[in-house]
Write a protein that holds these residues in place. Structure first.
Motif, mmCIF file in Angstrom:
data_model
loop_
_atom_site.group_PDB
_atom_site.id
_atom_site.type_symbol
_atom_site.label_atom_id
_atom_site.label_comp_id
_atom_site.label_asym_id
_atom_site.label_seq_id
_atom_site.Cartn_x
_atom_site.Cartn_y
_atom_site.Cartn_z
ATOM 1 N N MET A 32 41.204 55.470 5.732
ATOM 2 C CA MET A 32 40.991 55.810 7.140
ATOM 3 C C MET A 32 39.495 55.851 7.369
ATOM 4 N N LYS A 64 43.826 64.306 10.307
ATOM 5 C CA LYS A 64 44.735 63.214 9.938
ATOM 6 C C LYS A 64 45.164 63.326 8.478
ATOM 7 N N GLU A 236 43.540 52.331 8.459
ATOM 8 C CA GLU A 236 43.292 52.683 9.862
ATOM 9 C C GLU A 236 41.791 52.748 10.118
#
Lengths: 272, 272
Positions: A32, A64, A236
Motif C-alpha cells: 500500500m 488500512k 494499492e
C-alpha cells in the motif's frame, strides 16, 4: 497479520523506487503506497510541518491495517522516524540507516558523498549515522533542491535534467569520493544521468533499495512474511494530487502491467 | 544497554567464523563467545538434548548481561531458536534465515545445495525457509557428519580433510546447483577445499557471515549499537573443554593479536 500489506509513504513518487525493489525481493507481499504529491516537495519545508505531514500519511495507512511501515522518504525519515517508530506497535523502517550501512560497506577510501533535499542535508542524518559507526569516514553533503521537481514532472530523462544535474553536482567533482549516496528516493530515477556526471569510478548507493533488505530481514525476524500464494497481491496506490502523472511515472518505473491509483485527501486528520 | 556485549554460542569453535565477520563489520562491539566443545558435535545428538544444551549456553551468557544473542550454530538454530527467541527479552538471531535469504539472492538457476550436520539436514530448516519464500527453488540437502570433527581437531588444512570433503560431496556433483550454502558454522574453515571440490562456478554462501548483516541491522533497529570508542573492546571467550586447542584455532582464524579463553562447566544449570 502476515497477509496484511506493507505500507510505504513518500512526499510523492520517489518512494516508488523503493517499491520497485520490494516487488523484486518480496513478490508475495501486498503493497500500500501513499504519495503526498499535492504537498511535494517536502525538502524545503520546516521540520515541524514535515513531521505533521508524515503523521497524516502514517495515520492514513495505519487505518488500512498495514503490518509494517516504510518511510520511503529521506526528508521524512530524518525528522519523523524516531517519533513514529516509538508510537506505533508495528515495525517502522526508514531509509537513512540502510543507506548509511551500505555506503560504509561500499567505500574503500572512506570518502562518501551524500546528495539529498535541503531538509535531509540540514538534518545531517547520514553524516551522523556514518560517523557513529566509523568516525574516520568523511561525508561530503550536498543539497540538490532542483532534483525532486524534475522527477515529479516526469522530466527525468530530458536534456534539462542533464543540465541541472551536471551543474548541481559540480561541488562534488574532485572531492575524491568513491561512493555517493542517493539520499532521496526520487533520485534513482535520475541515476543514469548522475552516474554519467559523477563518473564510473564512484559507486552509487540507492538508500531505498537497500531498505528492502532491512524490510525482508524484519519480516523474518517478526515472522510476519506473507505466505506463498498463486495469486498476485493486489497492490494499492494512493496520491493526494492528480492520478494521471502518478500512473504514468509508476507504469514507466515499475514492472507492473497495470496499476490503479486513487486520489485521497490529507490534512483533516489530527496528529496523534 | 549499548555497551553490553553481543553473545555468541556454538557447539565448539565453528561460531568463530561468525565472530570473524562481526570483528570486521562491527569493530566497536564487545563479544562474548561460548563454545561447548566438551559436548561437540551437536549434529548427531537427539533434538531434545540439543535444545537443552543450547539453553545451558544461553543461560550462561544471559547471566553475563549480554544485549543480544547470536545462535552461531545451525544445529542449535534449527531446533531451539524459536523457543529461545520467544523466552528472552533481548533480540535473538539464528544463522538459518540469513543464509536462506542470501542463497536466494545469489542463485540464478534456482538450484541450491545445502550442506550441514545430520541434525540440521533432518530439520529441513533451510529447505523450508527457502521454499517459504520461493516455492519453485530446488534445495538439495546433504549431511556431512565428518566435517565438524575435522575442524575441531584443527585438521582443516590436511590431506585427510581434502579426501573426506571430496568423498562426502560426491552426491552434489552433477546436480547443477549454482549456489551452495555452508549450513554449519564450522564449514567456512574448510571453504577452500569445498570450493575446489564443488567447482568455481558454484557460489558458496557462508550463513554465519550473512548473519552479521542481520545483527548490524538489529543493532540499528533497536538502537543498541556500541558507541564509538578509542579503546578496543575486551572480548571474552569461553569453552567447556581444553582452552589450548580453542586458542590455537581462534588465533589461526581471527585477526586478534591475543586472546584469552576461560574453561567453564555447563550442565548443572536447569533449563528455564
Amino acid at each position: 497479520m502476515a497477509t496484511r500489506a506493507i505500507g510505504f509513504i513518500d512526499s510523492g513518487v520517489g518512494g516508488l523506487t523503493v517499491v520497485k525493489e520490494a516487488l523484486k525481493q518480496l513478490p508475495n507481499e501486498k503493497i500500500m503506497y501513499l504519495g503526498d504529491t499535492a504537498r511535494c516537495p517536502y525538502g524545503p519545508r520546516p521540520v515541524e510541518q514535515v513531521v505533521q505531514f508524515t503523521w497524516e500519511m502514517t495515520n492514513f495507512l495505519v487505518k488500512k491495517n498495514i503490518k509494517m511501515l516504510v518511510i520511503a522518504c529521506n526528508t521524512a525519515t530524518a525528522v519523523a522516524l524516531d517519533e513514529i517508530k516509538a508510537a506505533l506497535d508495528i515495525p517502522v523502517v526508514g531509509v537513512i540507516l540502510p543507506g548509511s550501512r551500505a555506503s560504509l560497506k561500499q567505500t574503500k577510501n572512506n570518502r562518501i558523498g551524500m546528495i539529498g533535499t535541503i531538509g535531509t542535508v540540514n538534518s545531517h542524518s547520514y553524516l551522523n549515522a556514518i560517523k557513529n559507526k566509523s568516525p574516520q569516514t568523511e561525508v561530503i553533503e550536498l543539497a540538490c533542491p532542483k532534483f525532486v521537481p524534475l522527477v515529479e514532472s516526469k522530466s527525468y530523462q530530458t536534456s534539462l535534467a542533464k543540465k541541472v544535474v551536471a551543474e548541481t553536482l559540480q561541488p562534488l567533482i574532485n572531492q575524491k569520493i568513491d561512493t555517493l549516496i542517493l539520499g532521496c528516493t526520487h533520485y534513482p530515477l535520475l541515476r543514469p544521468i548522475v552516474q554519467n556526471v559523477i563518473g564510473d569510478n564512484v559507486t552509487l548507493v540507492d538508500s531505498g533499495a537497500e531498505t528492502i533488505s532491512d524490510v525482508s530481514m524484519l519480516l523474518d525476524y517478526f515472522d510476519i512474511q506473507a505466505p506463498v500464494s498463486n495469486e498476485t497481491p493486489q497492490h494499492e496506490f494512493y496520491t493526494t494530487a492528480s492520478t494521471k502523472m502518478f500512473e504514468e511515472i509508476a507504469m514507466d518505473w515499475l514492472p507492473l502491467s497495470d496499476i490503479h491509483v486513487q486520489k485521497i485527501s490529507l490534512g483533516e486528520e489530527k496528529r496523534n
